[in-house]
Design an enzyme around this catalytic site. Structure first.
Site, PDB file in Angstrom:
ATOM      1  N   GLU A  27       0.825  -1.207   0.157  1.00 29.65           N
ATOM      2  CA  GLU A  27      -0.010  -0.045   0.015  1.00 29.65           C
ATOM      3  C   GLU A  27       0.907   1.177   0.112  1.00 29.65           C
ATOM      4  O   GLU A  27       1.754   1.339   0.709  1.00 29.65           O
ATOM      5  CB  GLU A  27      -0.858   0.050   1.287  1.00 29.65           C
ATOM      6  CG  GLU A  27      -1.708   1.327   1.486  1.00 29.65           C
ATOM      7  CD  GLU A  27      -2.336   1.691   0.341  1.00 29.65           C
ATOM      8  OE1 GLU A  27      -3.323   1.076  -0.216  1.00 29.65           O
ATOM      9  OE2 GLU A  27      -2.239   2.861   0.016  1.00 29.65           O
ATOM     10  N   HIS A  46     -25.512  -1.533  -0.195  1.00 35.26           N
ATOM     11  CA  HIS A  46     -26.803  -1.411  -0.889  1.00 35.26           C
ATOM     12  C   HIS A  46     -27.432  -2.945  -1.007  1.00 35.26           C
ATOM     13  O   HIS A  46     -26.933  -3.582  -0.998  1.00 35.26           O
ATOM     14  CB  HIS A  46     -26.495  -0.954  -2.388  1.00 35.26           C
ATOM     15  CG  HIS A  46     -26.049   0.526  -2.244  1.00 35.26           C
ATOM     16  ND1 HIS A  46     -26.796   1.742  -2.158  1.00 35.26           N
ATOM     17  CD2 HIS A  46     -24.598   1.080  -2.596  1.00 35.26           C
ATOM     18  CE1 HIS A  46     -25.881   2.619  -2.254  1.00 35.26           C
ATOM     19  NE2 HIS A  46     -24.789   2.418  -2.603  1.00 35.26           N
ATOM     20  N   ARG A 311     -14.688   9.094  -6.733  1.00 27.79           N
ATOM     21  CA  ARG A 311     -15.156   7.660  -7.193  1.00 27.79           C
ATOM     22  C   ARG A 311     -14.194   7.357  -8.039  1.00 27.79           C
ATOM     23  O   ARG A 311     -13.755   8.042  -9.121  1.00 27.79           O
ATOM     24  CB  ARG A 311     -16.596   7.707  -7.727  1.00 27.79           C
ATOM     25  CG  ARG A 311     -17.555   8.055  -6.794  1.00 27.79           C
ATOM     26  CD  ARG A 311     -18.949   8.253  -7.546  1.00 27.79           C
ATOM     27  NE  ARG A 311     -20.109   8.666  -6.833  1.00 27.79           N
ATOM     28  CZ  ARG A 311     -20.323   9.983  -6.420  1.00 27.79           C
ATOM     29  NH1 ARG A 311     -19.426  10.869  -6.984  1.00 27.79           N
ATOM     30  NH2 ARG A 311     -21.474  10.553  -5.834  1.00 27.79           N
ATOM     31  N   CYS A 404     -15.521  14.518  22.992  1.00 26.96           N
ATOM     32  CA  CYS A 404     -16.897  14.413  22.335  1.00 26.96           C
ATOM     33  C   CYS A 404     -17.115  13.123  22.150  1.00 26.96           C
ATOM     34  O   CYS A 404     -18.445  12.908  22.255  1.00 26.96           O
ATOM     35  CB  CYS A 404     -16.597  14.954  20.758  1.00 26.96           C
ATOM     36  SG  CYS A 404     -16.322  16.769  20.966  1.00 26.96           S
ATOM     37  N   CYS A 437     -16.444  18.662  18.266  1.00 31.69           N
ATOM     38  CA  CYS A 437     -15.297  19.835  17.975  1.00 31.69           C
ATOM     39  C   CYS A 437     -14.393  19.414  17.204  1.00 31.69           C
ATOM     40  O   CYS A 437     -13.392  20.100  16.813  1.00 31.69           O
ATOM     41  CB  CYS A 437     -14.676  19.909  19.276  1.00 31.69           C
ATOM     42  SG  CYS A 437     -13.210  19.207  19.762  1.00 31.69           S
TER      43      CYS A 437
HETATM   44  C1  LIG Z   1     -18.539   9.660  -2.808  1.00 26.24           C
HETATM   45  C2  LIG Z   1     -18.682   8.067  -2.667  1.00 26.24           C
HETATM   46  C3  LIG Z   1     -19.588   7.449  -2.274  1.00 26.24           C
HETATM   47  C4  LIG Z   1     -19.771   5.990  -2.245  1.00 26.24           C
HETATM   48  N1  LIG Z   1     -20.760   5.224  -1.790  1.00 26.24           N
HETATM   49  C5  LIG Z   1     -20.780   4.061  -1.687  1.00 26.24           C
HETATM   50  C6  LIG Z   1     -21.786   3.189  -0.652  1.00 26.24           C
HETATM   51  O1  LIG Z   1     -22.560   3.992  -0.001  1.00 26.24           O
HETATM   52  N2  LIG Z   1     -21.848   2.100  -0.849  1.00 26.24           N
HETATM   53  C7  LIG Z   1     -20.893   1.219  -1.957  1.00 26.24           C
HETATM   54  O2  LIG Z   1     -21.032   0.042  -1.830  1.00 26.24           O
HETATM   55  N3  LIG Z   1     -19.935   2.013  -2.411  1.00 26.24           N
HETATM   56  C8  LIG Z   1     -19.708   3.392  -2.424  1.00 26.24           C
HETATM   57  N4  LIG Z   1     -18.725   4.030  -2.952  1.00 26.24           N
HETATM   58  C9  LIG Z   1     -17.852   3.121  -3.804  1.00 26.24           C
HETATM   59  C10 LIG Z   1     -16.702   2.637  -2.747  1.00 26.24           C
HETATM   60  O3  LIG Z   1     -16.274   3.684  -1.922  1.00 26.24           O
HETATM   61  C11 LIG Z   1     -15.547   2.286  -3.738  1.00 26.24           C
HETATM   62  O4  LIG Z   1     -16.160   1.294  -4.625  1.00 26.24           O
HETATM   63  C12 LIG Z   1     -14.554   1.481  -2.687  1.00 26.24           C
HETATM   64  O5  LIG Z   1     -13.913   2.386  -1.684  1.00 26.24           O
HETATM   65  C13 LIG Z   1     -13.495   1.343  -3.539  1.00 26.24           C
HETATM   66  O6  LIG Z   1     -12.403   0.701  -3.022  1.00 26.24           O
HETATM   67  P1  LIG Z   1     -10.965   0.178  -3.657  1.00 26.24           P
HETATM   68  O7  LIG Z   1     -10.289  -0.744  -2.476  1.00 26.24           O
HETATM   69  O8  LIG Z   1     -11.088  -0.269  -4.854  1.00 26.24           O
HETATM   70  O9  LIG Z   1     -10.174   1.617  -3.731  1.00 26.24           O
HETATM   71  P2  LIG Z   1      -9.146   2.371  -2.808  1.00 26.24           P
HETATM   72  O10 LIG Z   1      -9.962   2.808  -1.808  1.00 26.24           O
HETATM   73  O11 LIG Z   1      -8.838   3.660  -3.756  1.00 26.24           O
HETATM   74  O12 LIG Z   1      -8.076   1.733  -2.673  1.00 26.24           O
HETATM   75  C14 LIG Z   1      -6.879   1.425  -3.641  1.00 26.24           C
HETATM   76  C15 LIG Z   1      -5.586   1.467  -2.549  1.00 26.24           C
HETATM   77  O13 LIG Z   1      -4.583   1.387  -3.560  1.00 26.24           O
HETATM   78  C16 LIG Z   1      -3.786   2.249  -3.019  1.00 26.24           C
HETATM   79  N5  LIG Z   1      -2.544   2.239  -4.433  1.00 26.24           N
HETATM   80  C17 LIG Z   1      -2.893   2.939  -5.357  1.00 26.24           C
HETATM   81  N6  LIG Z   1      -1.686   2.885  -6.409  1.00 26.24           N
HETATM   82  C18 LIG Z   1      -0.853   1.980  -5.616  1.00 26.24           C
HETATM   83  C19 LIG Z   1       0.388   1.519  -5.967  1.00 26.24           C
HETATM   84  N7  LIG Z   1       0.979   1.991  -7.334  1.00 26.24           N
HETATM   85  N8  LIG Z   1       1.262   0.805  -5.305  1.00 26.24           N
HETATM   86  C20 LIG Z   1       0.467   0.544  -3.915  1.00 26.24           C
HETATM   87  N9  LIG Z   1      -0.567   1.184  -3.498  1.00 26.24           N
HETATM   88  C21 LIG Z   1      -1.273   1.766  -4.538  1.00 26.24           C
HETATM   89  C22 LIG Z   1      -4.205   3.329  -2.843  1.00 26.24           C
HETATM   90  O14 LIG Z   1      -3.299   4.211  -2.000  1.00 26.24           O
HETATM   91  C23 LIG Z   1      -5.244   2.944  -2.087  1.00 26.24           C
HETATM   92  O15 LIG Z   1      -5.235   2.801  -0.737  1.00 26.24           O
HETATM   93  C24 LIG Z   1     -18.561   5.424  -3.095  1.00 26.24           C
HETATM   94  C25 LIG Z   1     -17.469   6.174  -3.564  1.00 26.24           C
HETATM   95  C26 LIG Z   1     -17.385   7.416  -3.415  1.00 26.24           C
HETATM   96  C27 LIG Z   1     -16.233   8.096  -3.755  1.00 26.24           C
END
Ligand SMILES: Cc1cc2nc3c(=O)[nH]c(=O)nc-3n(C[C@H](O)[C@H](O)[C@H](O)COP(=O)(O)OP(=O)(O)OC[C@H]3O[C@@H](n4cnc5c(N)ncnc54)[C@H](O)[C@@H]3O)c2cc1C
Length: 482
Positions: A27, A46, A311, A404, A437
């Protein structure tokens, strides 16, 4: 190797930790769940009626919902099945409710119901807009704390042998004769047989490094308001408007911690790191929310925070979970826009099936334990005599650091033992700084505990890793220099 410790990478790690494998997660940030989508989203599990039947998202969302009902309690992550309403305010919305219900039924979502009795809607949601004419009710929709869920999955994976390495960025791959041989990282080469790309917003860049560059990930922002816990009970369940082609619309929902949350809006931006809130965006969020709950107008001064999540929107419009003939042993689990949080455990099962198909031997370990103990926050819930006994055994449990949220020094020490090294790491594990706070009182105290325990100077303590130091130096040394 799993790249990325967001909710997707952490959940894949936990799923694979039940097999006899040697697994590392790398990470680039300093902690689990520090990527924008995982730390800043609506926290909704969902029900699964939004997505078009036949898409990967549709298949994995309702499956993920069912899996979280089992897994979240196993890892002691916050999870409340409170149900959701999609609210129709005018006659034209009715056809959309019927379409969503049909979608949901095709996607396997149980017990969907269109409620057309306004009195009943208002009985269940007394603050709902009185013009509401109907709602699609989904009883299996739930809420969680997205960062706590990701941390819980990562911790359980580590308890089962997975190594999670922070502050390491993947920079490239060595691919020879169509096979992935090793990974170049910011700390050197790692030889590995199988790689899963779960790099969220940066997943297209990571995939391109492995010569798979057939999709792009675009950043799409969503902004929020958080209301004080005094509004606890103002809404009972997750309230959605009818969706638009861009998003599920601006939601009003309780959080698992008793706050009320409104948002997100939906705007494409150029910069993947642009998670700034804007007054225009926040106005849009507020106007959207008061269409569902007009009484929020009187409560605007009870806002305690705003935030924005970004997103990872794939140009394909759907999740991309694939293995490739041209680069064997490389798997993408990317394009995880919403409902990626919900779908994560189902995504993990798909990835596991792809790994098995690619020849990885998956033998279950007898030692796997699905259960994780949470940080003990019991002092605040105990009757006074029991709390006193606990404090007598461990005085740090009687030292309240965040007033808090009533977080004690004992909880902060436990968060540090579990891997927190930054202010946000403590905040996400204990809620210190998340109350009314917003850390005004506890930040200096948490910083001093971090400095003491990590044996560093307070000036070295960071908010969320390198480039986020909280102090620039000692006041008097600056005066002396002047
Ligand atoms: C505004 C918003 C609202 C949402 N609401 C919902 C909801 O209510 N319900 C739902 O089901 N989904 C929701 N989603 C979608 C959900 O949040 C995402 O689908 C999910 O968090 C994606 O997770 P991830 O692990 O793929 O990505 P990330 O959280 O981006 O994790 C990827 C990780 O990879 C790391 N990384 C990237 N490049 C490298 C590299 N080269 N080397 C090492 N590490 C690297 C990053 O630092 C990061 O920590 C929402 C998203 C947003 C933004």
């Amino acid at each position: 190797m799993i790249i990325g410790a967001g909710i997707v990478g952490s959940t894949i790690a936990r799923e694979l930790s039940q097999y006899d494998l040697d697994i590392i997660v790398v990470e680039k940030n300093s902690d689990v769940a520090f990527g924008s989508p995982t730390k800043a989203n609506t926290g909704i599990i969902h029900a699964g009626y939004d997505d078009k039947p036949g898409t990967v998202k549709a298949k994995l969302c309702s499956k993920g919902n069912a899996l979280w009902h089992r897994i979240a309690p196993e890892v002691s992550a916050p999870f409340k099945e409170i149900g959701s309403f999609v609210v129709a305010l005018k006659e034209e919305d009715m056809s959309i409710l019927r379409e969503l219900k049909e979608n949901g039924e095709k996607n396997g979502v149980p017990d969907l119901e269109i409620m057309e009795d306004r009195e009943e809607l208002l009985r269940r949601e007394p603050n709902l807009n009185r013009e509401a004419i109907a709602a699609l009710y989904a009883p299996t929709a739930a809420i969680t704390s997205p960062y706590e869920l990701a941390i819980a999955m990562a911790e359980n994976a580590m308890e089962n042998g997975v190594k999670i390495l922070m502050d390491i960025e993947v920079k490239g791959f060595v691919v020879k004769k169509g096979e992935l041989r090793s990974v170049q990282t910011s700390r050197g080469h790692v030889k590995t047989n199988h790689v899963v790309n779960a790099a969220g917003l940066q997943a297209d860049q990571v995939s391109a490094m492995a010569r798979i560059d057939r999709f792009t990930i675009h950043p799409r922002k969503g902004e929020y308001y958080v209301f004080d816990k005094e509004l606890n009970g103002f809404v009972q369940q997750i309230l959605f408007p009818v969706p638009t082609p861009m998003s599920k619309g601006i939601v009003v929902t309780p959080t698992v911690d008793g706050n009320t949350l409104i948002g997100p809006n939906s705007h494409d931006v150029e910069d993947k790191n642009d998670s700034a809130t804007t007054s225009r965006g926040l106005d849009e969020v507020f106007s959207g929310a008061i269409r569902l709950i007009p009484k929020l107008v009187e409560k605007k001064d009870m806002t305690i925070a705003n935030f924005c999540g970004v997103r990872p929107e794939p140009d394909t419009g759907d999740f991309i979970i694939e293995a490739y003939d041209e680069v064997r042993w490389f798997i993408n689990a990317v394009g995880m826009k919403s409902p990626g949080l919900t779908a994560a455990p189902a995504v993990s099962q798909t990835v596991t099936a792809l790994l098995r198909k690619s020849g990885l031997e998956l033998r279950k370990k007898d030692s796997f334990s699905a259960l994780r103990k949470p940080i003990d926050r019991s002092v605040r819930r105990f009757a006074i005599e029991r709390a006193k006994r606990l404090i007598a055994r461990d005085p740090t449990r009687g030292h309240v650091v965040c007033r808090c949220e009533c977080v004690t020094e004992g909880e902060i020490l436990e968060a540090i033992r579990r891997g927190a090294t930054t202010l946000d790491g403590i905040k996400f594990r204990t809620r210190a700084g998340m109350g009314r706070c917003q850390g005004g009182f506890c930040v200096p105290r948490v910083m001093m505990i971090l400095a003491r325990e990590l044996k560093i100077s307070p000036t070295e303590v960071t908010k969320r890793g390198p480039d986020s130091k909280l102090l620039i130096g000692e006041t008097k040394s600056l005066l002396a220099e002047a």
